[in-house]
Design an enzyme around this catalytic site. Structure first.
Site, PDB file in Angstrom:
ATOM      1  N   GLY A 121       4.344   5.260  -0.633  1.00 48.12           N
ATOM      2  CA  GLY A 121       4.428   4.761   0.741  1.00 48.12           C
ATOM      3  C   GLY A 121       3.907   5.813   1.696  1.00 48.12           C
ATOM      4  O   GLY A 121       3.719   6.985   1.319  1.00 48.12           O
TER       5      GLY A 121
ATOM      6  N   GLY B 199      10.323   7.130   4.105  1.00 49.96           N
ATOM      7  CA  GLY B 199      11.678   7.217   3.544  1.00 49.96           C
ATOM      8  C   GLY B 199      11.744   7.573   2.065  1.00 49.96           C
ATOM      9  O   GLY B 199      12.819   7.543   1.461  1.00 49.96           O
TER      10      GLY B 199
ATOM     11  N   SER C   6       0.902   8.900  -2.823  1.00 50.85           N
ATOM     12  CA  SER C   6       0.120   8.250  -3.890  1.00 50.85           C
ATOM     13  C   SER C   6      -0.540   6.957  -3.389  1.00 50.85           C
ATOM     14  O   SER C   6      -0.137   5.868  -3.771  1.00 50.85           O
ATOM     15  CB  SER C   6       0.982   8.013  -5.133  1.00 50.85           C
ATOM     16  OG  SER C   6       2.260   7.520  -4.840  1.00 50.85           O
TER      17      SER C   6
END
Lengths: 446, 206
Positions: free
Chosen positions: B11, B16, B85
């Site tokens: 993400g 988070g 990623s």
């Protein structure tokens, strides 16, 4: 007065002779090969007994030790599957969901010695000694308590024979099997004499092993191997005679087997059949396991004769809708499986097909196969993949039968019209004066 | 010893990943298991030292993370990776490496819209990226490819960190990576299982 009238405490000794058919024992008692067994018959009752479906040792002995059908103890084979995410696993004592005979006896402050009974690995704590079965790889991890390991090691105790030798080198196999049984008997006598116990059980696995790999030579009266096969059984007969003499009169002596045996005509590959019938599909050319099956699969099978519907909501890549479609697939199998024939002889391969609810009930019912096929004697149902024919004659020589297990009880008459292996657990609890749990399926057979 | 698995967080920056991973780490430790946390920023200071933020360098960095995770998986050690990623293909390659090594890959997509991230901007990075002070910044000046079928999607714009962590933990139980109370660990190591398989094969049970 109590001091003088007190009876010696009643104890129970059980010898498990894995896979020895009732009819085989009868035949060799009659022919004079088993004089010790013959002497036992004069003192007690000997009956033919049913096993459990499917009749393989892990399932049968689980029913023996829990008194329950598989849907209560949760052991359905030597191999099983988790439906989601799909994975194969080897059921062990970790998966056993019903209390075992020795757990109940331990809770009742009775002392137990249990040697080599299938599905006791990893060993659980008991009030006494437990040596686990051939599902253990390391003897050190197979014993409870750890303190018995050194002695077993010094005896040279073996967990099991090398079954590969049975396929490849029968002379080596016979040497191994004789060594293994000698060490097992030595271990049994040591524990019998050195431990305090109320319940003592020795399991002999080697009888099943010799039947798997030398049954044809025995039946064909092979000049080299048939005498060695019988010599092994005469050794077992002598041991039973000696052991029985050690068991005091007010105690009970029981000998049982968990299934019968017959020679294999062919091994039959049920997944090959499912593929040909269009029920099983693979997404890859080369299949390393059922995990490679395609989501279009409707049915897959596990050994022996367990058929699982690829059910939506249960299986990872389920394709069959629950309800009407599920029932339709099961009904088709029930219709088609009995038409499966030996391509060479035209003989029928399947004797009977069951829906799981016909033979199982209990809290672990959902783990059961949807359809269970019972083969004709001589057709050994396998689930190997990558086969190019339905049936072939392989190197295994003997297979299990359902209705030819055996039970001997000294000094008691065996009762009941439909004797089966789950009757033993409540029978033994009854003999030892321990309450029988309500969930148990078996009945007291004396 | 249990089966190895990798919880792979992906993400945008500030979505988070690290915060949720700390809760997941705690749950794994509670089970008495070891866990290796491979934080993308930390790995960049060691085996990915010297790599930048071009697609080529990012792929090399993620590939190293994946390889490391696969080795831990092989030995049954749980791994948590927390790195942006951004590229789908390289994440899929990592999945392949981990599953081939006998592990389970649990991809967790921390989804959060850019407006929320800019408002959140805990590290002040978005402000700098928008001002052009940081180049190749994922979501602003570099692409992010969301996963097609992640095991878990955490909508971190709406969910609390605890709620998102619970979703991941529930999935770990569902997939058998963690064991519920009363469930026992797999009784065999990989080597023992091979030996038992061989024995059962000889007896015709496999």
């Amino acid at each position: 007065m109590a001091l003088f009238s007190k009876k010696k405490k009643k104890r129970v000794v059980v010898i498990g002779i894995d896979g020895v058919p009732y009819t085989f024992i009868r035949k060799h008692i009659d022919s004079g090969d088993f004089p010790n067994f013959k002497a036992l018959l004069e003192k007690g009752d000997f009956r033919r007994m049913n096993s459990v479906m499917p009749c393989i040792s892990s399932v049968a002995w689980s029913s023996y030790m829990t008194g329950c059908n598989p849907a209560k103890h949760n052991i359905y084979g030597f191999i099983d599957r988790k439906p989601n995410p799909f994975d194969m696993f080897i059921p062990t004592s970790v998966n056993m969901k019903a209390p075992t005979l020795w757990q109940i006896l331990s809770e009742n402050k009775l002392r137990v010695v249990v040697i080599n009974v299938p599905v006791t690995y990893p060993p659980k704590e008991v009030n006494g000694v437990l040596i686990a079965d051939f599902l253990a790889t390391d003897l050190r991890k197979a014993v409870y308590p750890q303190s018995v390991f050194d002695k077993l090691d010094s005896i040279g105790y073996r967990i099991d024979v090398d079954a590969w030798a049975g396929r490849k080198d029968k002379d080596k196999f016979l040497e191994d099997i004789n060594y293994t049984i000698d060490k097992r008997i030595e271990t049994a006598y040591w524990l019998f004499e050195s431990q305090k116990w109320d319940f003592f059980q020795l399991h002999i696995m080697s009888t099943d092993r010799i039947n798997h790999f030398l049954w044809e030579e025995y039946e064909a009266d092979d000049p080299k191997y048939a005498p060695q096969f019988l010599a092994f059984y005469k050794k077992i007969d002598s041991f039973l005679g000696e052991m029985e003499k050690k068991v005091s009169e007010n105690s009970e002596f029981i000998v049982l087997s968990d299934h019968g045996f017959c020679s294999i005509k062919k091994e039959v590959f049920t997944n090959y059949w499912l593929e040909k019938e269009g029920y099983l599909k693979f997404s890859k050319e080369k299949r390393s396991g059922l995990k490679d099956m395609s989501p279009e699969t409707k049915v897959y099978s596990l050994i022996p004769g367990r058929f699982f519907v690829n059910l939506k909501g249960r299986e990872q890549f389920g394709s069959v809708e629950p309800g009407a479609e599920y029932e339709k697939v099961r009904d088709e199998l029930i219709e088609k499986l009995p038409t499966m024939t030996d391509p060479e002889t035209g003989n029928k391969i399947i004797r009977r097909v069951y829906k799981r609810e016909e033979i199982y009930s209990g809290p672990h019912f959902e783990q059961a196969a949807d359809i269970i096929a019972d083969p004709q004697n001589g057709y050994d149902l396998k689930a190997n993949l990558n086969q190019d024919q339905l049936a072939l004659k392989g190197s295994l020589e003997g297979m299990h039968t359902y209705d030819d297990a055996s039970l001997y009880i000294r000094s008691r008459q065996i009762i009941g019209d439909s004797l089966w292996i789950a009757d033993l657990m409540p029978t033994i609890l009854h003999l030892l004066g321990v309450n029988i749990p309500e969930h148990v399926d078996g009945k007291v057979a004396v | 010893m249990g089966k190895g698995f990798t919880v792979w967080f992906t993400g945008l920056s500030g979505s988070g990943k690290t915060a949720i991973s700390k809760f997941v780490e705690k749950e794994i430790l509670k089970q008495g298991r070891e866990v290796e946390v491979l934080d993308g920023d930390v790995v960049r200071t060691h085996i990915s030292k010297g790599l930048g933020f071009s697609k080529e360098d990012r792929d090399a960095h993620i590939s190293r993370l994946g390889w490391l995770a696969s080795r831990f998986s092989h030995y049954g050690v749980p791994v948590i990776t927390a790195a942006i990623s951004p590229y789908k293909d390289i994440r899929n390659n990592c999945r392949q490496m981990i599953t081939s090594a006998g592990g389970i890959m649990v991809e967790v997509y921390c989804e959060c819209d850019l407006d929320t991230l800019i408002k959140r901007d805990v590290k002040g990075l978005y402000k700098k990226a928008i001002a052009g002070e940081i180049k190749n910044f994922t979501g602003v000046s570099d692409p992010y490819e969301a996963p097609d079928n992640p095991e878990v999607v955490c909508d971190t714009a709406k969910e609390t960190v605890e709620e998102s962590a619970q979703k991941v933990i529930d999935k770990l139980y569902e997939l058998g990576c963690l064991k519920k109370e009363g469930e026992t660990e797999e009784p065999y190591s990989e080597a023992e299982k091979k030996e038992i398989d061989k024995r059962l094969e000889a007896l015709g049970y496999l």
